[in-house]
Write an enzyme that holds these catalytic residues in place. Sequence first.
Site, PDB file in Angstrom:
ATOM      1  N   ASN A   7      10.547  31.506  45.886  1.00  0.00           N
ATOM      2  CA  ASN A   7      10.361  32.495  46.956  1.00  0.00           C
ATOM      3  C   ASN A   7      10.085  31.867  48.327  1.00  0.00           C
ATOM      4  O   ASN A   7      10.155  32.557  49.355  1.00  0.00           O
ATOM      5  CB  ASN A   7       9.255  33.498  46.600  1.00  0.00           C
ATOM      6  CG  ASN A   7       9.666  34.522  45.553  1.00  0.00           C
ATOM      7  OD1 ASN A   7       8.866  34.956  44.727  1.00  0.00           O
ATOM      8  ND2 ASN A   7      10.932  34.945  45.573  1.00  0.00           N
TER       9      ASN A   7
ATOM     10  N   ASP B  75       9.091  43.339  40.549  1.00  0.00           N
ATOM     11  CA  ASP B  75      10.206  43.230  41.484  1.00  0.00           C
ATOM     12  C   ASP B  75      10.463  44.571  42.184  1.00  0.00           C
ATOM     13  O   ASP B  75      10.142  45.625  41.662  1.00  0.00           O
ATOM     14  CB  ASP B  75      11.457  42.798  40.691  1.00  0.00           C
ATOM     15  CG  ASP B  75      12.516  42.182  41.587  1.00  0.00           C
ATOM     16  OD1 ASP B  75      12.210  41.873  42.751  1.00  0.00           O
ATOM     17  OD2 ASP B  75      13.658  42.017  41.115  1.00  0.00           O
TER      18      ASP B  75
HETATM   19  C1  IPE Z   1      11.160  37.175  40.952  1.00  0.00           C
HETATM   20  O1  IPE Z   1      11.644  38.099  41.869  1.00  0.00           O
HETATM   21  C2  IPE Z   1       9.924  36.547  41.465  1.00  0.00           C
HETATM   22  C3  IPE Z   1       8.785  37.436  41.567  1.00  0.00           C
HETATM   23  C4  IPE Z   1       8.732  38.669  41.158  1.00  0.00           C
HETATM   24  C5  IPE Z   1       7.616  36.860  42.153  1.00  0.00           C
HETATM   25  P1  IPE Z   1      12.791  37.710  42.906  1.00  0.00           P
HETATM   26  O2  IPE Z   1      13.088  38.945  43.651  1.00  0.00           O
HETATM   27  O3  IPE Z   1      12.395  36.522  43.672  1.00  0.00           O
HETATM   28  O4  IPE Z   1      13.969  37.308  41.916  1.00  0.00           O
HETATM   29  P2  IPE Z   1      15.526  37.129  42.177  1.00  0.00           P
HETATM   30  O5  IPE Z   1      15.680  36.270  43.385  1.00  0.00           O
HETATM   31  O6  IPE Z   1      16.093  38.497  42.405  1.00  0.00           O
HETATM   32  O7  IPE Z   1      16.041  36.508  40.921  1.00  0.00           O
HETATM   33  C1  IPE Z   2       8.906  41.410  44.504  1.00  0.00           C
HETATM   34  O1  IPE Z   2       9.624  42.216  45.366  1.00  0.00           O
HETATM   35  C2  IPE Z   2       7.854  40.589  45.207  1.00  0.00           C
HETATM   36  C3  IPE Z   2       8.200  39.186  45.410  1.00  0.00           C
HETATM   37  C4  IPE Z   2       9.186  38.552  44.866  1.00  0.00           C
HETATM   38  C5  IPE Z   2       7.346  38.413  46.318  1.00  0.00           C
HETATM   39  P1  IPE Z   2      10.868  41.679  46.205  1.00  0.00           P
HETATM   40  O2  IPE Z   2      10.376  41.152  47.496  1.00  0.00           O
HETATM   41  O3  IPE Z   2      11.658  40.721  45.390  1.00  0.00           O
HETATM   42  O4  IPE Z   2      11.674  43.008  46.441  1.00  0.00           O
HETATM   43  P2  IPE Z   2      13.242  43.186  46.386  1.00  0.00           P
HETATM   44  O5  IPE Z   2      13.707  42.630  45.062  1.00  0.00           O
HETATM   45  O6  IPE Z   2      13.814  42.423  47.546  1.00  0.00           O
HETATM   46  O7  IPE Z   2      13.454  44.658  46.498  1.00  0.00           O
HETATM   47 MG    MG Z   3      13.289  40.840  44.191  1.00  0.00          MG
END
Ligand code: IPE
Ligand code: IPE
Ligand code: MG
Length: 224
Positions: A63, A15
């Site tokens: 996502n 994340d």
């Molecule tokens: C979790 O991250 C999913 C992945 C790392 C692929 P998100 O960024 O989507 O999670 P939430 O929405 O903060 O819970």
């Molecule tokens: C994790 O990084 C990757 C995916 C969930 C695809 P994020 O895209 O969730 O990054 P933040 O949490 O918005 O910083």
């Molecule tokens: Mg995230």
Amino acid sequence: MNGKQIPSHVAIILDGNGRWAKKYGRPRSYGHYMGGRNLFKVAKSAQKLGVKKLTVYAFSTENWKRPEDEVNYLMTKPIEMFHENRERISEIDYKVTFVGRRDRFSKELLEVIDIIEAETKDHKGFELTIAADYGSYDELITAANLSEKPITKASLEAHLMVKEPVDLLIRTSGEQRLSNFLLWQVSYAEFYFTKVHWPAFNEKELKKAILSYQKRNRRFGGLK
Ligand code: IPE
Ligand code: IPE
Ligand code: MG
């Protein structure tokens, strides 16, 4: 860190790509690009440290709710990166597998997945599993429907996409939640949360997580 109690199965919720990019004044897509590249670096470190399996959460079933241009980037950039690095695929000396739904990906992305899996399938010793369009609700409901009835722990597990229990679960970027990742498999996992954003997570950070794991007392309901 001692070399004896290395967690066999490490799972990472990678994340913070977006927040990392924002910190450097770059678009979220740049964070995803650097996060994608980091995946193979961290896999190499895990392999070197003696981990047997690394499962990473790259794209969740939730996502798809992101803005269209971001989803589009995440669904097409890996294809482009694959073709740019086509000859380097043969250098991967571990097994790579993908788990998650396959019915919402493009033909081009499915082709890339198939090639990577086919070219690395005979490699032994270490496996990188990439969870893409993966969600535990989906995995568990699918497994329950496929299982013979009455469902037992063994019959359900036989149909899970990820069969090995997780020893160490890491989430980068400060959030402390599972976000629908490996709900069944983390039942007895040790959890490690770090504020480091995924693109900045490296071997040193992985060693820190393993060191923390080695200080835990895993009881599995018994006494130790
Ligand atoms: C979790 O991250 C999913 C992945 C790392 C692929 P998100 O960024 O989507 O999670 P939430 O929405 O903060 O819970
Ligand atoms: C994790 O990084 C990757 C995916 C969930 C695809 P994020 O895209 O969730 O990054 P933040 O949490 O918005 O910083
Ligand atoms: Mg995230």
